[in-house]
Design a protein around this motif. Structure first.
Motif: not given
Length: 252
Positions: A144-154, A164-169, A173-178
């Motif tokens: 409910d506060s963390y999402l990890y997704v793998e994306f693949e090149a063609l 994506f993470a909601m680590a604080g209130g 905001g939402i933390q993001v890493r790609s």
């Protein structure tokens, strides 16, 4: 990575969360993936410290104090990553490479379940949009506060790790890493992907800064330089270099 299958041997069963998938593409890969399914793939290995962990920024800074918090991994200075975790001062960030810091994504105050809204927007992403992520994507972990997704090149099966993470209130905001796992530049893929997801959320009232050549000049220069030099014309699709190359100064 594991070894090849023995001659005539059956491949081992695919594991949904495994970084190595011998059975081929994600379920939502575009149809063209069938043309490349037998080609060698460079999926790479995910960093061992993904997820929400204790992070410290400004450790080497002269002018900014160190700050420790729970959050996502930062980037390594290569032009193939964006993260909301990074040193506070630009002069410190560029000591290790290009600037890859982005601001947290901020949901509107009237959204009662912003992380659910975010997760839905990510899952509605269209593989192949803007000629990227043709291999599709899959959710590796979701709470409910963390999402990890793998994306693949063609074509070559490059995997990008997106979190994506909601680590604080919610006010933080939402933390993001790609980020790409392998290579030096990403040909602009991580910016294109984040901008596409962000646009769908902006339409719902989210405040998210677009990633542009004005906000991250060195990243985009590296992406354009790589597109210009690659032998793969598909890397130039949908860009200003699709029908022409960069103007380079004459040498000599």
């Amino acid at each position: 990575g594991g070894g090849e299958n023995p001659p005539g041997g059956a491949p081992p069963p695919a594991v949904a969360s495994s970084p190595i998938r011998r059975a081929g593409a994600f379920d939502n890969a575009i149809p063209e993936y069938a043309s490349y399914v037998d080609k060698a793939k460079r999926r790479g290995t995910p960093p061992k410290d993904l997820g929400v962990l204790k992070r410290t920024i400004n450790e080497q800074s002269i002018d900014a104090d160190p700050v420790t918090f729970s959050g996502l991994r930062g980037c390594d200075g290569k032009p193939n990553c964006f993260s909301t975790t990074g040193d506070s001062l630009l002069e410190d960030r560029i000591l290790t490479g290009v600037d890859t810091l982005i601001s947290p994504w901020r949901p509107p105050a009237d959204d009662p379940a912003p992380f659910k809204t975010l997760a839905s927007a990510v899952k509605e992403y269209k593989p192949g949009q803007s000629f990227i992520d043709g291999g599709g994507f899959a959710v590796v972990k979701e709470t409910d506060s963390y999402l990890y997704v793998e994306f693949e090149a063609l074509k070559k099966g490059y995997i990008d790790d997106v979190e994506f993470a909601m680590a604080g209130g919610r006010e933080q905001g939402i933390q993001v890493r790609s980020s790409s796992r392998v290579g030096q530049t990403d040909f602009g893929v991580n910016a294109i992907r984040l901008n596409a997801i962000a646009a769908s959320l902006r339409a719902k009232g989210w405040a998210i800064d677009e990633i542009t050549p004005k906000t991250h000049q060195d990243y985009f220069y590296a992406a354009d330089d790589a597109r210009d030099q690659t032998f793969d014309k598909d890397r130039r699709k949908g860009t200003e270099m699709e029908n022409g190359r960069m103007d380079r100064p004459a040498i000599g």
